[in-house]
Structures are given as C-alpha cells and as structure tokens.
Design a protein around this motif. Structure first.
Motif, mmCIF file in Angstrom:
data_model
loop_
_atom_site.group_PDB
_atom_site.id
_atom_site.type_symbol
_atom_site.label_atom_id
_atom_site.label_comp_id
_atom_site.label_asym_id
_atom_site.label_seq_id
_atom_site.Cartn_x
_atom_site.Cartn_y
_atom_site.Cartn_z
ATOM 1 N N GLY A 105 0.796 -1.220 0.000
ATOM 2 C CA GLY A 105 0.000 0.000 0.000
ATOM 3 C C GLY A 105 0.829 1.271 0.000
ATOM 4 N N PHE A 106 0.177 2.363 0.387
ATOM 5 C CA PHE A 106 0.781 3.684 0.360
ATOM 6 C C PHE A 106 2.043 3.755 1.217
ATOM 7 C CE2 PHE A 106 1.167 7.931 2.236
ATOM 8 C CZ PHE A 106 1.272 8.713 1.099
ATOM 9 N N LEU A 107 1.975 3.218 2.439
ATOM 10 C CA LEU A 107 3.125 3.317 3.346
ATOM 11 C C LEU A 107 4.321 2.544 2.817
ATOM 12 C CD1 LEU A 107 1.424 3.097 6.869
ATOM 13 C CD2 LEU A 107 2.323 5.123 5.692
ATOM 14 N N ALA A 108 4.061 1.391 2.184
ATOM 15 C CA ALA A 108 5.162 0.617 1.596
ATOM 16 C C ALA A 108 5.834 1.419 0.483
ATOM 17 C CB ALA A 108 4.637 -0.712 1.066
ATOM 18 N N GLY A 109 5.033 2.126 -0.303
ATOM 19 C CA GLY A 109 5.600 2.952 -1.357
ATOM 20 C C GLY A 109 6.353 4.148 -0.830
ATOM 21 N N LEU A 110 5.911 4.664 0.306
ATOM 22 C CA LEU A 110 6.493 5.879 0.868
ATOM 23 C C LEU A 110 7.968 5.712 1.227
ATOM 24 C CD1 LEU A 110 5.204 8.674 1.506
ATOM 25 C CD2 LEU A 110 4.989 7.913 3.882
ATOM 26 N N VAL A 111 8.382 4.500 1.569
ATOM 27 C CA VAL A 111 9.776 4.291 2.003
ATOM 28 C C VAL A 111 10.713 3.944 0.855
ATOM 29 C CG1 VAL A 111 9.009 3.531 4.273
ATOM 30 C CG2 VAL A 111 9.504 1.825 2.522
ATOM 31 N N VAL A 112 10.179 3.751 -0.367
ATOM 32 C CA VAL A 112 11.024 3.297 -1.472
ATOM 33 C C VAL A 112 12.100 4.318 -1.808
ATOM 34 C CG1 VAL A 112 11.059 2.805 -3.959
ATOM 35 C CG2 VAL A 112 9.341 1.726 -2.485
#
Length: 201
Positions: A105-112
């Motif tokens: 989700g969004f949070l997983a993408g946020l750390v990329v």
C-alpha cells in the motif's frame, strides 16, 4: 536564472523515466497485483521522494559533510535493503488480478525513495548542478520538488502499467520465472551502477 528549471526538467525526466530501483519495484508491483491495485503503492512512491528532497534542500547534505561515514553507512544500508527487495521479486510468481488488499500500500511505497540510492543521487545532482549559489533555500527546494513531482506523476504510472501488461502476457508460462529474475537483476544492477559507476546519475 537562479534555477535552471527547463534544464532540470529534462534531467529529471531522464532519471525518473529510466530503469532504477523504484521503477523496477513499480514494474514488479504492477505485474504482481495489477495496475489498479498498485495505485496506492504508486502514490506512496511519488510522495516518498519529497521526504528526501526537503531535508536535502534544508541542509542534510551539509550535515553529511561533517559526518561522512554516517552518510556512507546509510547509503550502503539502503542499497542492501533494495537488493533484498529484488531477491523477493525474483521469487515471486505473477498473479494478475490478485486481491487489492494483498498488494503493498501507500506506506510501503512511501519508504522506497528514502531507501533508494538513485533518488538521493539525482536530488543532490539537482541542487548542485541546476541551482545557482545564493538562491533562497525555499525557492530552490520548491523548484526541485515540483519538477520531480511532475515527472513522477507522469512516468511512475507508466512503469506500473507496463508491469501489468507484461504479467498478462507471460503469467503461468515458462518465461515467467525468467522475467522475474530479469527484473530482480536489473534492480540490483541499477543500485550497483549508482553506487560504483554512475556518478550523480
């Protein structure tokens, strides 16, 4: 001009649009879960770069110059994390249409991007190569942030959609495992290129 905006937009598009750890993650996510289910992850990836741009603009690199070893540790830790993600991609098997709630989700993408050496390199190159000395910090940072945001909003969904289309073409076929290993290999290669052979690009 204090900021070479047009030149930086061309540079940013060339960087955001070419293979790198983030684009490989987007391609793999689109392939695994489908374009629509991957959209929250895409949004996280897009906004995650802002978590790097603004601290860099307001002096993170100046602090890193005082403690260079810490910056090096973070750089290689980031590379190791992305290589671990690549290992996971290599062992995935495609499942187009898998339930949306299973997708990152969004949070997983946020750390990329905060963990992406290429993102750090292109942002630092933006400030050092396209901003004139003496430019107000907010003005310079806002310009870099908006240029990269525009490029990401256009190009990141394209990579994700490409993954979705590839998945429909090869899922369940003998070439599927070779595709996933290729994506993983490209991810690792892009990290190594940035760390050892790519300079600021």
């Amino acid at each position: 001009m204090a900021i070479a905006t047009a030149s930086f937009l061309i540079f940013a598009a060339s960087q955001v649009g070419t293979p790198g750890p983030a684009n490989m993650a987007l391609l793999a996510t689109g392939a695994r879960y489908g374009f629509r289910a991957a959209l929250p992850f895409v949004c996280g990836v897009v906004l995650g770069k802002q978590l790097v741009i603004w601290p860099v603009g307001y002096g993170l690199m100046e602090g890193a110059a005082r403690v260079p070893w810490l910056f090096e540790v973070l750089k290689y830790a980031s590379a190791a994390y992305i290589c671990w993600l690549a290992w996971k991609v290599a062992h995935l098997r495609l499942a187009p249409g898998q339930r949306a709630e299973d997708a990152p989700g969004f949070l997983a993408g946020l750390v990329v991007h905060p963990l992406n050496p290429k993102a750090w390199a292109m942002i630092v190159a933006g400030f050092t190569g396209f901003v004139a000395t003496g430019t107000p910090t907010f003005e310079a940072t806002l310009a870099i942030a908006l240029c990269l945001l525009i490029c990401q909003l256009v190009l990141h969904p394209i990579w994700t959609f490409a993954g979705d289309r590839i998945a429909h073409a090869v899922a369940g076929r003998p070439g599927e495992k070779y595709l996933m290993w290729t994506l993983a290999g490209l991810t690792v290669a892009s990290v190594l290129f940035v760390l050892f052979g790519g300079g600021t690009h």
